[in-house]
Design a protein around this motif. Structure first.
Motif, short mmCIF file in Angstrom:
data_model
loop_
_atom_site.label_atom_id
_atom_site.label_comp_id
_atom_site.label_asym_id
_atom_site.label_seq_id
_atom_site.Cartn_x
_atom_site.Cartn_y
_atom_site.Cartn_z
N GLN A 290 1.97 0.72 -3.34
CA GLN A 290 3.08 0.85 -2.39
C GLN A 290 4.26 -0.02 -2.82
O GLN A 290 5.41 0.40 -2.79
CB GLN A 290 2.63 0.46 -0.97
N VAL A 291 3.95 -1.24 -3.24
CA VAL A 291 5.01 -2.15 -3.71
C VAL A 291 5.68 -1.57 -4.95
O VAL A 291 6.90 -1.54 -5.06
CB VAL A 291 4.43 -3.55 -4.01
N ARG A 292 4.86 -1.07 -5.87
CA ARG A 292 5.44 -0.50 -7.11
C ARG A 292 6.35 0.67 -6.81
O ARG A 292 7.33 0.90 -7.51
CB ARG A 292 4.31 -0.03 -8.02
N ALA A 293 6.00 1.44 -5.78
CA ALA A 293 6.82 2.60 -5.41
C ALA A 293 8.08 2.17 -4.68
O ALA A 293 8.96 2.99 -4.44
CB ALA A 293 6.00 3.55 -4.55
N GLY A 294 8.16 0.90 -4.31
CA GLY A 294 9.34 0.40 -3.62
C GLY A 294 9.40 0.85 -2.17
O GLY A 294 10.46 0.87 -1.56
N ASP A 295 8.23 1.20 -1.60
CA ASP A 295 8.24 1.65 -0.20
C ASP A 295 8.03 0.48 0.75
O ASP A 295 7.12 -0.32 0.57
CB ASP A 295 7.13 2.67 0.05
N SER A 296 8.89 0.41 1.77
CA SER A 296 8.68 -0.59 2.81
C SER A 296 8.74 0.08 4.19
O SER A 296 8.87 -0.59 5.20
CB SER A 296 9.74 -1.69 2.72
N ALA A 297 8.61 1.41 4.23
CA ALA A 297 8.70 2.11 5.52
C ALA A 297 7.34 2.23 6.19
O ALA A 297 7.21 2.01 7.40
CB ALA A 297 9.31 3.49 5.33
N LEU A 298 6.32 2.55 5.42
CA LEU A 298 4.98 2.67 6.02
C LEU A 298 4.39 1.28 6.17
O LEU A 298 4.38 0.51 5.22
CB LEU A 298 4.06 3.50 5.12
N GLN A 299 3.88 0.96 7.37
CA GLN A 299 3.23 -0.35 7.51
C GLN A 299 1.73 -0.16 7.33
O GLN A 299 0.95 -0.19 8.29
CB GLN A 299 3.61 -0.96 8.86
N LEU A 300 1.35 0.08 6.08
CA LEU A 300 -0.05 0.35 5.78
C LEU A 300 -0.90 -0.90 5.89
O LEU A 300 -2.08 -0.84 6.21
CB LEU A 300 -0.18 0.94 4.37
N GLY A 301 -0.28 -2.05 5.62
CA GLY A 301 -1.02 -3.31 5.75
C GLY A 301 -1.60 -3.43 7.15
O GLY A 301 -2.79 -3.72 7.33
N VAL A 302 -0.78 -3.18 8.14
CA VAL A 302 -1.24 -3.28 9.53
C VAL A 302 -2.19 -2.13 9.86
O VAL A 302 -3.28 -2.34 10.39
CB VAL A 302 -0.03 -3.26 10.51
N HIS A 303 -1.79 -0.90 9.51
CA HIS A 303 -2.57 0.27 9.93
C HIS A 303 -3.97 0.29 9.34
O HIS A 303 -4.94 0.55 10.05
CB HIS A 303 -1.83 1.55 9.53
#
Ligand SMILES: Cc1cc2nc3c(=O)[nH]c(=O)nc-3n(C[C@H](O)[C@H](O)[C@H](O)COP(=O)(O)OP(=O)(O)OC[C@H]3O[C@@H](n4cnc5c(N)ncnc54)[C@H](O)[C@@H]3O)c2cc1C
Length: 393
Positions: A90-103
């Motif tokens: 997710q970091v490599r893709a530059g995404d910060s919209a999905l909060q996968l850490g929490v989910h």
């Protein structure tokens, strides 16, 4: 690049061959997911202030959610290593919209550790499929770091708890269907008065209101909201743990994993920043040579690449400890504090090496600079981490 559980490109002593090939396959699936389902919508998510819920469903279809939850509860039957691969990609893709850490990295683990078998069967498959989005609400307008002093109350009435209070800065606040709420079941007590209860919520749930989508400096595509409870009824069976007053202890038990997730993301961010910058300075010309020929640029990147290696080694060691059930509170705090400090410093140095382009939204490095700043504050401010470390010395 460094060998790593989170970055399974090269052999690693901490995982066996089967797991390694599985992790490689997973990394590819995750990369494909972000490339196809998330990255193309970045600007739209940022403009609307939240990611489409369907992204979670798509991630669920691909088996990317609740990977460390047992199959019995709809999960992937894997380990934290699987989750770490997802966060890295997710970091490599530059995404910060999905909060996968929490989910997928935080909420399911509280449910696994402290909810009843019936509730696990009820909740976890929905989180694993992405039909439901999970969130955890601890922070309040009046208190963040000092969680013993939360004011949200849960009062017993019949078979329910009746919850009154307000939370703020809640990730997935707009999209969430399942919410772990930190409440006071005994307002007369400090830490011993805190409990965690699970609420199933929708826009129509009586006593529950989603507040503003908070306008943030970065992570603009991520829904961070206020939440209000005015007589929200939750079955007492949704208390996490068998008795009240365990919430603070449960938080202490689960927060090391949350902090390790920050470390995994930070190590990935440092590596990505160095990689992006190297590519840029080798292409961009100044004074008739690539920027990379300038001694300052070379030295800066030499230092940053070294920090990337140290962070990777430190995080992998912590992941390996966690996989063995040996990650303690001070070590998790060290990982969170140190890697996120390095992350913000390295990314800032990489912005500088990009010149004006480093300040432009279309360049990943600029977004990493803005999106990453919060890492030193959330999941426990870094000063709180240092306090935790100092207490162990
Ligand atoms: C984008 C975003 C997402 C978030 N997601 C969630 C979420 O999903 N769920 C949730 O519950 N919360 C969430 N938070 C809240 C976050 O965890 C808190 O902001 C954080 O814990 C700090 O609390 P605070 O903001 O109230 O700051 P305060 O507690 O007021 O602290 C302010 C500053 O004081 C200093 N400080 C505090 N305590 C100490 C100490 N013991 N020793 C030394 N210095 C100290 C630190 O410098 C700290 O940054 C999120 C926040 C943001 C911005």
């Amino acid at each position: 690049m460094a060998s790593s559980v989170c970055d399974p490109q090269v052999d690693d002593a901490t995982v066996n061959d089967t797991t390694l090939s599985e992790l490689r396959e997973l990394a590819e699936t995750a990369r494909g997911f972000f490339e196809k389902e998330v990255t193309p919508h970045r600007e739209r998510f940022a403009a609307q202030g939240f990611p489409d819920r369907e992204c979670y469903e798509r991630a669920g279809d691909l088996g990317l959610l609740c990977m460390s939850v047992p199959e019995e509860y709809g999960g992937g039957g894997g380990t934290f290593a699987h989750e770490a691969v997802l966060f890295t990609e997710q970091v490599r893709a530059g995404d910060s919209a999905l909060q996968l850490g929490v989910h997928t990295g935080i909420v399911p683990h509280y449910l696994m550790a402290y909810s009843s078998h019936q509730n696990k069967l009820r909740w976890l498959p929905k989180l694993a499929s992405g039909e439901w989005v999970g969130a955890i609400a601890m922070t309040e307008p009046g208190t963040g770091s000092d969680l013993q002093n939360i004011a949200t109350k849960a009062v017993k009435e019949g078979d329910d708890y009746v919850i009154t209070g307000a939370k703020t800065f809640i990730s997935n606040g707009r999209n969430c269907d399942l919410l772990i709420i930190a409440v006071k079941t005994d307002p007369g007590q400090g830490a011993k008065g805190v409990s965690l209860v699970v609420a199933e919520v929708s826009d129509d749930t009586p006593g529950f209101e989603r507040g503003r989508l908070l306008k943030k400096v970065g992570q603009k595509g991520q829904d961070t909201t206020e939440l209000f409870f005015e007589g929200l009824r939750v079955p007492q069976a949704n208390l996490l743990g068998s008795v009240e007053g365990q919430g603070f202890f449960q938080l202490m038990e689960q927060l090391p994993q949350e902090r390790l997730i920050c470390g995994v993301a930070a190590a990935a961010a440092i590596e990505t920043a160095v990689g992006e910058t190297l590519r840029y300075v080798k292409e961009r010309q100044a004074f008739g040579r690539p920027l990379f020929a300038l001694q300052n640029t070379r030295f800066e990147l030499a230092e940053c690449a070294t920090l990337a290696r140290v962070a990777r080694t430190f995080v992998d060691d912590a992941v390996a400890k966690h996989l063995r059930g040996e990650l303690d509170v001070p070590t998790a705090a060290m990982v969170k504090y140190w890697t996120t400090e390095q992350q913000t410093q390295v990314v800032d140095r990489c912005v500088q090496l990009h010149g004006g382009y480093g300040y432009m939204d279309e360049y990943l490095i600029s977004r990493m600079w803005i999106d990453g700043r919060i890492s030193r504050i959330y999941a426990g401010a870094n000063e709180v981490m240092k306090d935790l470390i100092a207490r162990s010395l």
